[in-house]
Design an enzyme around this catalytic site. Structure first.
Site, PDB file in Angstrom:
ATOM      1  N   ARG A   4       2.942  21.736 -49.899  1.00 41.07           N
ATOM      2  CA  ARG A   4       2.625  21.843 -51.332  1.00 41.07           C
ATOM      3  C   ARG A   4       1.679  20.726 -51.780  1.00 41.07           C
ATOM      4  NH1 ARG A   4       8.037  23.049 -54.561  1.00 41.07           N
ATOM      5  NH2 ARG A   4       6.508  23.472 -56.194  1.00 41.07           N
ATOM      6  N   ASP A  60       9.268  29.776 -63.468  1.00 34.92           N
ATOM      7  CA  ASP A  60      10.254  29.904 -62.384  1.00 34.92           C
ATOM      8  C   ASP A  60      10.994  31.243 -62.433  1.00 34.92           C
ATOM      9  OD1 ASP A  60       9.552  27.400 -61.485  1.00 34.92           O
ATOM     10  OD2 ASP A  60      11.198  26.385 -62.509  1.00 34.92           O
ATOM     11  N   LYS A 117       4.284  27.311 -55.312  1.00 32.67           N
ATOM     12  CA  LYS A 117       5.712  27.029 -55.493  1.00 32.67           C
ATOM     13  C   LYS A 117       6.379  26.978 -54.102  1.00 32.67           C
ATOM     14  CE  LYS A 117       5.634  26.693 -59.922  1.00 32.67           C
ATOM     15  NZ  LYS A 117       5.814  25.365 -60.513  1.00 32.67           N
ATOM     16  N   ARG A 173       4.555  32.658 -54.384  1.00 33.45           N
ATOM     17  CA  ARG A 173       5.410  33.688 -54.999  1.00 33.45           C
ATOM     18  C   ARG A 173       4.638  34.914 -55.487  1.00 33.45           C
ATOM     19  NH1 ARG A 173       9.604  29.652 -58.130  1.00 33.45           N
ATOM     20  NH2 ARG A 173      10.883  29.174 -56.303  1.00 33.45           N
TER      21      ARG A 173
HETATM   22  C1  S3P Z   1       9.749  21.406 -62.860  1.00 30.25           C
HETATM   23  C2  S3P Z   1       8.482  21.799 -63.228  1.00 30.25           C
HETATM   24  C3  S3P Z   1       7.866  23.048 -62.773  1.00 30.25           C
HETATM   25  C4  S3P Z   1       8.900  24.009 -62.211  1.00 30.25           C
HETATM   26  C5  S3P Z   1       9.850  23.334 -61.262  1.00 30.25           C
HETATM   27  C6  S3P Z   1      10.605  22.230 -61.990  1.00 30.25           C
HETATM   28  C7  S3P Z   1      10.259  20.123 -63.359  1.00 30.25           C
HETATM   29  O1  S3P Z   1       6.936  22.756 -61.748  1.00 30.25           O
HETATM   30  O2  S3P Z   1       8.270  25.092 -61.567  1.00 30.25           O
HETATM   31  O3  S3P Z   1      10.798  24.251 -60.760  1.00 30.25           O
HETATM   32  O4  S3P Z   1      11.477  19.875 -63.272  1.00 30.25           O
HETATM   33  O5  S3P Z   1       9.460  19.337 -63.880  1.00 30.25           O
HETATM   34  P1  S3P Z   1       5.427  22.312 -62.073  1.00 30.25           P
HETATM   35  O6  S3P Z   1       5.468  20.998 -62.735  1.00 30.25           O
HETATM   36  O7  S3P Z   1       4.758  22.230 -60.734  1.00 30.25           O
HETATM   37  O8  S3P Z   1       4.865  23.386 -62.937  1.00 30.25           O
END
Ligand code: S3P
Length: 428
Positions: free
Chosen positions: A122, A315, A342, A346
């Protein structure tokens, strides 16, 4: 049939207390470790991701104790964090690693982060570049984009950043580094992402200014230990909102679900599709609103979503795609290219997985086009190690004609270890 077989059900009934919010649990542990004084966390999520955060904190010298879902953190301030003896392994957790990189950017020692196969693929440049600009030194694969990464922190200088994507992990990493930088740090996002870090920092006594999509902090802020009560995770509740809507009959009650407006896109979209969802008893505790959700069976119709809505339900798109495959008419999801980075890509994994189960799904560069049908055949699916896919396929199995064998259902442990027990309990 491989994996866990999920059989079709005709109805559901009962009350489900979904486990603590994943994003809020991570932040409570992290801020507790940065604070002075004791932090007590109740309803902490015991998913693998949040346990990774606790484990990394211990390696950094932060003392904590846990009994069930209650955690006590003995904060001695960020200055007390120590150089870890070994590599920090964040497992599957993007939030653990990106937020910790932010905090550690201001620590005068070296840390090396790694993670599982998914996390090692990632993109980290989105946090690495701003932290380097603030003064941290970071080296890693692909010019510092991929784990394992080694960071040597130190003196940071506050800056202004305009982020290319709406990401709460990026925003939070910069804000947390900003607390240890000189001067002001400002983050401007293209669209507002979840704001749990801002809310919780205020609860820990730090001044955070937010205006629309801009957040500002000043360096030198001091956190003091708090009592944090974590609301139930709306991302986990989403699976039952779709199940309760599309199953033949019944009603599900979900008490104490977090309804922070930066997270409630799934409620808005399901309601716009025709779902019968009610919010009862909305209260705000520890800066985070929560409510009891009641969902009853309804007929859903297709919808078009994109733009500002996407970060509010990013999500939930795998389970929303399952809902769309059983709704009347077409659903189009756009502006969601972030899904490609992700836990799995996805867009591809949802399109391929649902197609194999008999749905009509087209992969778009930045989303999905789904033609709803009255029924979903079922068959064989794999989580591919992605927790949200595991649970989306299980719900699809309950709503299908033939049931679904879900390979690697255990991936659900990342955010919802009791998921299988709970679906068995509510099936009628
Ligand atoms: C999260 C932010 C989101 C989300 C992840 C949790 C967080 O990701 O998809 O499951 O706790 O800040 P991104 O910041 O990459 O959008």
């Amino acid at each position: 049939m491989l994996g866990v077989f999920i059989k079709p059900v005709s109805g559901v009934a009962g009350e489900i207390r979904v486990p603590g919010d994943k994003s809020i649990s991570h932040r409570a542990a992290l801020l507790g470790g940065m604070a002075h004084g004791e932090t007590h966390i109740s309803n902490f999520l015991l998913g693998q991701d949040c346990l990774s955060t606790l484990r990394c904190l211990k390696q950094l010298g932060v003392a904590w104790e846990r009994q069930g879902a209650e955690v006590w953190i003995k904060g001695e301030g960020m200055e007390a964090w120590q150089e870890p003896f070994d590599v920090l392994d964040a497992g599957n957790s993007g939030t653990t690693s990106r937020l910790m990189l932010g905090v550690l950017a201001g620590s005068p020692f070296a840390v090396t982060f790694t993670g599982d196969e998914s996390l090692r693929s990632r993109p980290m440049r989105r946090v690495v570049d701003p932290l380097k600009q603030m003064g941290a030194q970071i080296l890693g694969r692909q010019g510092g984009n991929l784990f394992p990464l080694t960071m040597s922190g130190g003196q940071l200088q506050g800056q202004t950043f305009r982020t290319a994507v709406a990401s709460a992990q990026v925003k939070s990493a910069i804000i947390l580094a900003g607390l240890r930088a000189s001067g002001e740090t400002r983050v401007e996002e293209p669209v507002l992402s979840r704001d749990h870090t801002e809310r919780m920092l205020r609860g820990f006594g730090v001044e955070v200014l937010s205006h629309k999509t801009t957040v500002k902090v000043n360096g030198g802020g001091c956190l003091s230990g708090q009592d944090v009560s974590v609301p139930g995770d709306i991302s986990s509740a989403a699976f039952f909102l779709v199940l309760g809507s599309l199953v033949g009959h019944g009603e599900l009650i979900l008490p104490n679900v977090g309804v922070n407006p930066t997270r409630t896109g799934i409620l808005d979209v399901l309601k716009a599709m025709g779902a019968d969802i009610e919010l009862l008893d909305v209260v705000e505790i520890c800066g985070e609103p929560r409510a009891t959700l009641r969902v009853r069976a309804a007929r859903l119709k297709g919808i078009e979503i994109g733009g500002d809505m996407i970060p509010r339900l990013i999500d939930e798109i795998p389970i929303l795609a399952v809902a769309a495959s059983l709704a009347e008419g077409e659903t189009v999801i756009r502006d969601a290219a972030e899904l490609r980075v992700k836990e799995t890509d996805r867009i591809r994994t949802v399109a391929e997985g649902l197609t194999a189960l008999g749905a009509k799904v087209e992969e778009l560069p930045d989303g999905l086009r789904i033609q709803g049908q009255p029924t979903l055949r079922g068959g064989q699916a794999s989580s591919l190690g992605d927790h949200r896919l595991a649970m989306a396929w299980a719900i699809a199995g309950m709503l299908s004609e033939e049931g679904i064998g879900v390979e690697d259902m255990g991936a659900a442990d990342v955010s919802y270890p009791e998921f299988l027990t709970v679906i068995e309990k509510v099936a009628r």
